[in-house]
Design a protein around this motif. Structure first.
Motif, PDB file in Angstrom:
ATOM      1  N   GLU A   1      -0.367  -3.939  12.070  1.00  0.00           N
ATOM      2  CA  GLU A   1       1.018  -4.287  11.782  1.00  0.00           C
ATOM      3  C   GLU A   1       1.352  -3.995  10.324  1.00  0.00           C
ATOM      4  O   GLU A   1       2.406  -3.427  10.016  1.00  0.00           O
ATOM      5  CB  GLU A   1       1.251  -5.757  12.111  1.00  0.00           C
ATOM      6  CG  GLU A   1       1.065  -6.075  13.596  1.00  0.00           C
ATOM      7  CD  GLU A   1       1.204  -7.552  13.895  1.00  0.00           C
ATOM      8  OE1 GLU A   1       1.693  -8.292  13.013  1.00  0.00           O
ATOM      9  OE2 GLU A   1       0.828  -7.970  14.999  1.00  0.00           O
ATOM     10  N   PHE A   2       0.452  -4.379   9.414  1.00  0.00           N
ATOM     11  CA  PHE A   2       0.675  -4.073   8.005  1.00  0.00           C
ATOM     12  C   PHE A   2       0.704  -2.562   7.777  1.00  0.00           C
ATOM     13  O   PHE A   2       1.484  -2.056   6.967  1.00  0.00           O
ATOM     14  CB  PHE A   2      -0.425  -4.710   7.144  1.00  0.00           C
ATOM     15  CG  PHE A   2      -0.346  -6.201   7.048  1.00  0.00           C
ATOM     16  CD1 PHE A   2       0.819  -6.835   6.657  1.00  0.00           C
ATOM     17  CD2 PHE A   2      -1.445  -6.985   7.353  1.00  0.00           C
ATOM     18  CE1 PHE A   2       0.901  -8.216   6.570  1.00  0.00           C
ATOM     19  CE2 PHE A   2      -1.383  -8.369   7.258  1.00  0.00           C
ATOM     20  CZ  PHE A   2      -0.211  -8.983   6.875  1.00  0.00           C
ATOM     21  N   LEU A   3      -0.158  -1.835   8.489  1.00  0.00           N
ATOM     22  CA  LEU A   3      -0.254  -0.394   8.291  1.00  0.00           C
ATOM     23  C   LEU A   3       1.060   0.296   8.633  1.00  0.00           C
ATOM     24  O   LEU A   3       1.545   1.147   7.870  1.00  0.00           O
ATOM     25  CB  LEU A   3      -1.388   0.176   9.152  1.00  0.00           C
ATOM     26  CG  LEU A   3      -1.564   1.704   9.093  1.00  0.00           C
ATOM     27  CD1 LEU A   3      -1.956   2.146   7.695  1.00  0.00           C
ATOM     28  CD2 LEU A   3      -2.605   2.161  10.105  1.00  0.00           C
ATOM     29  N   ILE A   4       1.660  -0.032   9.775  1.00  0.00           N
ATOM     30  CA  ILE A   4       2.916   0.592  10.175  1.00  0.00           C
ATOM     31  C   ILE A   4       3.972   0.418   9.084  1.00  0.00           C
ATOM     32  O   ILE A   4       4.669   1.371   8.692  1.00  0.00           O
ATOM     33  CB  ILE A   4       3.417  -0.005  11.505  1.00  0.00           C
ATOM     34  CG1 ILE A   4       2.529   0.441  12.667  1.00  0.00           C
ATOM     35  CG2 ILE A   4       4.868   0.388  11.756  1.00  0.00           C
ATOM     36  CD1 ILE A   4       2.801   1.816  13.185  1.00  0.00           C
ATOM     37  N   ARG A   5       4.093  -0.778   8.564  1.00  0.00           N
ATOM     38  CA  ARG A   5       5.126  -1.043   7.557  1.00  0.00           C
ATOM     39  C   ARG A   5       4.839  -0.317   6.247  1.00  0.00           C
ATOM     40  O   ARG A   5       5.764   0.189   5.595  1.00  0.00           O
ATOM     41  CB  ARG A   5       5.249  -2.549   7.326  1.00  0.00           C
ATOM     42  CG  ARG A   5       5.679  -3.314   8.573  1.00  0.00           C
ATOM     43  CD  ARG A   5       6.127  -4.710   8.220  1.00  0.00           C
ATOM     44  NE  ARG A   5       6.379  -5.521   9.405  1.00  0.00           N
ATOM     45  CZ  ARG A   5       7.016  -6.684   9.384  1.00  0.00           C
ATOM     46  NH1 ARG A   5       7.456  -7.155   8.235  1.00  0.00           N
ATOM     47  NH2 ARG A   5       7.203  -7.370  10.500  1.00  0.00           N
ATOM     48  N   ARG A   6       3.569  -0.267   5.864  1.00  0.00           N
ATOM     49  CA  ARG A   6       3.222   0.440   4.628  1.00  0.00           C
ATOM     50  C   ARG A   6       3.480   1.942   4.760  1.00  0.00           C
ATOM     51  O   ARG A   6       3.975   2.586   3.835  1.00  0.00           O
ATOM     52  CB  ARG A   6       1.756   0.183   4.290  1.00  0.00           C
ATOM     53  CG  ARG A   6       1.472  -1.188   3.707  1.00  0.00           C
ATOM     54  CD  ARG A   6       1.891  -1.283   2.242  1.00  0.00           C
ATOM     55  NE  ARG A   6       1.144  -0.349   1.429  1.00  0.00           N
ATOM     56  CZ  ARG A   6      -0.071  -0.600   0.915  1.00  0.00           C
ATOM     57  NH1 ARG A   6      -0.671  -1.762   1.160  1.00  0.00           N
ATOM     58  NH2 ARG A   6      -0.677   0.289   0.171  1.00  0.00           N
ATOM     59  N   VAL A   7       3.141   2.512   5.914  1.00  0.00           N
ATOM     60  CA  VAL A   7       3.374   3.939   6.124  1.00  0.00           C
ATOM     61  C   VAL A   7       4.863   4.238   6.178  1.00  0.00           C
ATOM     62  O   VAL A   7       5.332   5.256   5.670  1.00  0.00           O
ATOM     63  CB  VAL A   7       2.666   4.419   7.411  1.00  0.00           C
ATOM     64  CG1 VAL A   7       3.067   5.849   7.755  1.00  0.00           C
ATOM     65  CG2 VAL A   7       1.155   4.330   7.238  1.00  0.00           C
TER      66      VAL A   7
ATOM     67  N   PHE B   1      -5.971   2.616   6.473  1.00  0.00           N
ATOM     68  CA  PHE B   1      -6.311   1.547   5.550  1.00  0.00           C
ATOM     69  C   PHE B   1      -7.800   1.603   5.258  1.00  0.00           C
ATOM     70  O   PHE B   1      -8.620   1.784   6.167  1.00  0.00           O
ATOM     71  CB  PHE B   1      -5.981   0.186   6.156  1.00  0.00           C
ATOM     72  CG  PHE B   1      -4.641  -0.361   5.762  1.00  0.00           C
ATOM     73  CD1 PHE B   1      -4.050  -0.023   4.555  1.00  0.00           C
ATOM     74  CD2 PHE B   1      -3.972  -1.253   6.588  1.00  0.00           C
ATOM     75  CE1 PHE B   1      -2.820  -0.541   4.182  1.00  0.00           C
ATOM     76  CE2 PHE B   1      -2.746  -1.782   6.229  1.00  0.00           C
ATOM     77  CZ  PHE B   1      -2.170  -1.413   5.031  1.00  0.00           C
ATOM     78  N   PHE B   2      -8.151   1.407   3.982  1.00  0.00           N
ATOM     79  CA  PHE B   2      -9.544   1.358   3.542  1.00  0.00           C
ATOM     80  C   PHE B   2      -9.774   0.083   2.746  1.00  0.00           C
ATOM     81  O   PHE B   2      -8.842  -0.474   2.161  1.00  0.00           O
ATOM     82  CB  PHE B   2      -9.889   2.573   2.673  1.00  0.00           C
ATOM     83  CG  PHE B   2      -9.843   3.884   3.400  1.00  0.00           C
ATOM     84  CD1 PHE B   2     -10.998   4.457   3.910  1.00  0.00           C
ATOM     85  CD2 PHE B   2      -8.636   4.546   3.580  1.00  0.00           C
ATOM     86  CE1 PHE B   2     -10.963   5.664   4.585  1.00  0.00           C
ATOM     87  CE2 PHE B   2      -8.583   5.765   4.244  1.00  0.00           C
ATOM     88  CZ  PHE B   2      -9.744   6.319   4.755  1.00  0.00           C
ATOM     89  N   HIS B   3     -11.037  -0.365   2.733  1.00  0.00           N
ATOM     90  CA  HIS B   3     -11.430  -1.541   1.962  1.00  0.00           C
ATOM     91  C   HIS B   3     -12.412  -1.097   0.884  1.00  0.00           C
ATOM     92  O   HIS B   3     -13.266  -0.238   1.137  1.00  0.00           O
ATOM     93  CB  HIS B   3     -12.088  -2.580   2.888  1.00  0.00           C
ATOM     94  CG  HIS B   3     -12.289  -3.916   2.249  1.00  0.00           C
ATOM     95  ND1 HIS B   3     -13.353  -4.199   1.416  1.00  0.00           N
ATOM     96  CD2 HIS B   3     -11.546  -5.061   2.314  1.00  0.00           C
ATOM     97  CE1 HIS B   3     -13.276  -5.443   1.006  1.00  0.00           C
ATOM     98  NE2 HIS B   3     -12.187  -5.993   1.532  1.00  0.00           N
TER      99      HIS B   3
ATOM    100  N   ILE C   1      -3.869  -8.118   2.980  1.00  0.00           N
ATOM    101  CA  ILE C   1      -3.153  -6.890   2.650  1.00  0.00           C
ATOM    102  C   ILE C   1      -3.351  -6.496   1.189  1.00  0.00           C
ATOM    103  O   ILE C   1      -3.356  -5.310   0.844  1.00  0.00           O
ATOM    104  CB  ILE C   1      -1.649  -7.039   2.981  1.00  0.00           C
ATOM    105  CG1 ILE C   1      -0.914  -5.714   2.834  1.00  0.00           C
ATOM    106  CG2 ILE C   1      -1.023  -8.130   2.133  1.00  0.00           C
ATOM    107  CD1 ILE C   1      -1.410  -4.627   3.744  1.00  0.00           C
ATOM    108  N   GLY C   2      -3.562  -7.487   0.318  1.00  0.00           N
ATOM    109  CA  GLY C   2      -3.769  -7.172  -1.094  1.00  0.00           C
ATOM    110  C   GLY C   2      -5.081  -6.462  -1.368  1.00  0.00           C
ATOM    111  O   GLY C   2      -5.216  -5.769  -2.395  1.00  0.00           O
ATOM    112  N   MET C   3      -6.058  -6.604  -0.465  1.00  0.00           N
ATOM    113  CA  MET C   3      -7.358  -5.956  -0.646  1.00  0.00           C
ATOM    114  C   MET C   3      -7.395  -4.547  -0.048  1.00  0.00           C
ATOM    115  O   MET C   3      -8.313  -3.777  -0.343  1.00  0.00           O
ATOM    116  CB  MET C   3      -8.452  -6.806   0.015  1.00  0.00           C
ATOM    117  CG  MET C   3      -8.696  -8.133  -0.656  1.00  0.00           C
ATOM    118  SD  MET C   3      -9.353  -7.942  -2.323  1.00  0.00           S
ATOM    119  CE  MET C   3     -10.960  -7.215  -1.962  1.00  0.00           C
ATOM    120  N   MET C   4      -6.444  -4.214   0.798  1.00  0.00           N
ATOM    121  CA  MET C   4      -6.463  -2.930   1.487  1.00  0.00           C
ATOM    122  C   MET C   4      -5.749  -1.871   0.648  1.00  0.00           C
ATOM    123  O   MET C   4      -4.791  -2.160  -0.071  1.00  0.00           O
ATOM    124  CB  MET C   4      -5.773  -3.047   2.846  1.00  0.00           C
ATOM    125  CG  MET C   4      -6.245  -4.209   3.689  1.00  0.00           C
ATOM    126  SD  MET C   4      -8.004  -4.134   4.054  1.00  0.00           S
ATOM    127  CE  MET C   4      -8.032  -2.676   5.079  1.00  0.00           C
TER     128      MET C   4
END
Length: 445
Positions: free
Chosen positions: A276-282, A214-216, A163-166
């Motif tokens: 899962e990370f995306l939903i929470r970040r949004v 999310f982008f890298h 998640i720290g890289m996204m």
């Protein structure tokens, strides 16, 4: 609004951009030869130049799928870890000798790990590594060396895509054209609500619609996973897609955010929990966006893509139900007759029994004893959502009728209960109802 000619020109450009060249068989043989040389002498990897890495990436990506698998077999067989070397390192293990620990660590690390580490410095290296994992995930029968390679690729990608890289970006009509076209193409392949035209894209990005992705940093303008959100007013939770669109037309400020489509675009990143990370970040992004107003609820309008398959299993096993003979015959035809979908009138006549069976599917059908059988339900429940409501005929598109007879579920993300819901579900398989109670059944529409 974009003109029709613009949409046609850009669509044609994208289709041509995605076309792949036919590969000369000699081209594939050269790559296999290159891999075999590395296998015979792993030290060659230390001297690989940037141009050599670029050539390897180009050759690998341009191979046919079967040839890529053969390349991976060579890497796995000749550059994988050796049980003999591991056994020898264990025998020589000395807790007082630091070098013995280094030797043990080296013996269990596949030699091709060095190649994978080098690849991320190449322009297309990350693309190659993701493709490698995608190929292995699709391969039904894998030997020990390929299973080891899949585990190693999964470990590396989990680290590289932590998640720290996204970074999260909101996609708008001002985003680069190649990004918008790439998103449109991915939505047609992976999304439950595909973007079908340039006009449709503009609709998805208008005032009360949002798309976040999310982008890298190593994959420029490549949306790895994205979610579509509708902002609706009126205070009620939409029970259908038509109701959701009507809620956007209200003049009042939006109070509810509806996550109505989420899609992963990279087969090689499946299972790495990016969604899962995306939903929470949004959710955090929307909560802190002062231009929206005060959003009080965060819900989904989600499909049940495995419900019809579940019904077909019940029908095949002759489990007693109160479904009509016509409904049973229609269920049997789905997936057998091309493009067949049951008539809405037939579905409506069986509403009570279908809702009962759907609740059983959502709440009682399990895999691995505590996980919801439906993949979308498992995704949201594992992510800390609660089951709020089952909606009848929420999505009447033909594909949804074929998958779920038009039924959808509202899941709710309550920021104060996400962690507790996640704990109850992942540890005990407990599905929480909206409002915080253990759910014997979510509400019906």
């Amino acid at each position: 609004m974009a003109s029709n000619w613009r949409a046609r020109v850009m669509s044609l450009y994208w289709e041509r951009l995605l076309q792949r060249r036919r590969v000369d068989p000699k081209f594939e043989k050269r790559l296999v030869g290159q891999v075999r040389m590395m296998a015979r002498d792993p030290r060659r990897m230390a001297g690989v130049t940037e141009a050599g890495l670029d050539e390897f990436c180009h050759r690998f990506i341009e191979q046919a799928p079967g040839s890529r698998i053969e390349t991976l077999r060579i890497l796995g067989a000749d550059l994988g870890s050796s049980t003999q070397e591991v056994s020898l390192a264990v025998d020589r293990w000395n807790p007082q000798d630091r070098s013995s620990l280094d030797n043990l660590r080296a013996s269990i690390t596949p030699a091709y790990n060095g190649l994978l580490q080098l690849l991320i410095h190449s322009k297309r290296g990350m693309e190659v590594v993701i493709q490698m994992r995608a190929d292995l995930l699709q391969l039904e029968k894998k030997n020990e060396s390929l299973n080891e390679m899949l585990a190693e690729l999964s470990r590396l990608l989990r680290d590289w895509f932590s998640i720290g890289m996204m970074h999260l970006r909101r996609i708008t009509m001002s985003s680069p054209a190649d990004l918008l076209l790439r998103l449109m193409n991915y939505s047609r392949m992976y999304s439950p609500k595909p973007i079908l035209s340039w006009e449709d894209m503009e609709k998805r990005l208008e005032k009360h619609r949002r798309i976040y992705a999310f982008f890298h940093p190593l994959l420029e303008n490549e949306p790895l996973v994205y979610v579509e959100v509708a902002l609706v007013g009126g205070g009620s939770v939409p029970a259908s897609f038509s109701e959701m669109e009507e809620g956007q037309e209200l003049t009042s400020s939006p109070v509810t955010a509806v996550f109505y489509a989420i899609a992963s675009t990279q087969a090689g990143l499946r299972g790495l929990t990016l969604g899962e990370f995306l939903i929470r970040r949004v959710l955090d992004e929307l909560s802190n966006d002062g231009s929206i107003g005060n959003l009080s609820r965060f819900v989904t309008l989600s499909p049940l893509p495995g419900f019809v398959a579940y019904l077909q299993q019940i029908v095949r096993s002759n489990t007693p139900t109160n479904l009509s003979l016509e409904m049973i015959a229609a269920i049997k035809c789905i997936g057998v007759e091309e493009n067949f979908a049951p008539r809405k009138s037939v579905i409506e006549l069986n509403r009570a029994e279908l809702e009962r069976l759907c609740l059983d599917y959502l709440l009682k059908a399990k895999r691995q004893r505590i996980r919801a059988l439906d993949p979308v339900a498992n995704f949201h429940l594992r992510n800390g959502a609660s089951a709020l409501r089952l909606n009848w005929m929420a999505d009447t598109e033909k594909q949804r009728l074929r998958e779920s007879l038009g039924m959808c579920v509202n899941y709710e993300y309550d920021k104060d209960r996400i962690e507790e819901n996640h704990r109850l579900y992942t540890l005990h398989g407990c599905i929480v109802q909206g409002g915080g109670e253990n759910a014997d059944a979510p509400k019906r529409d």
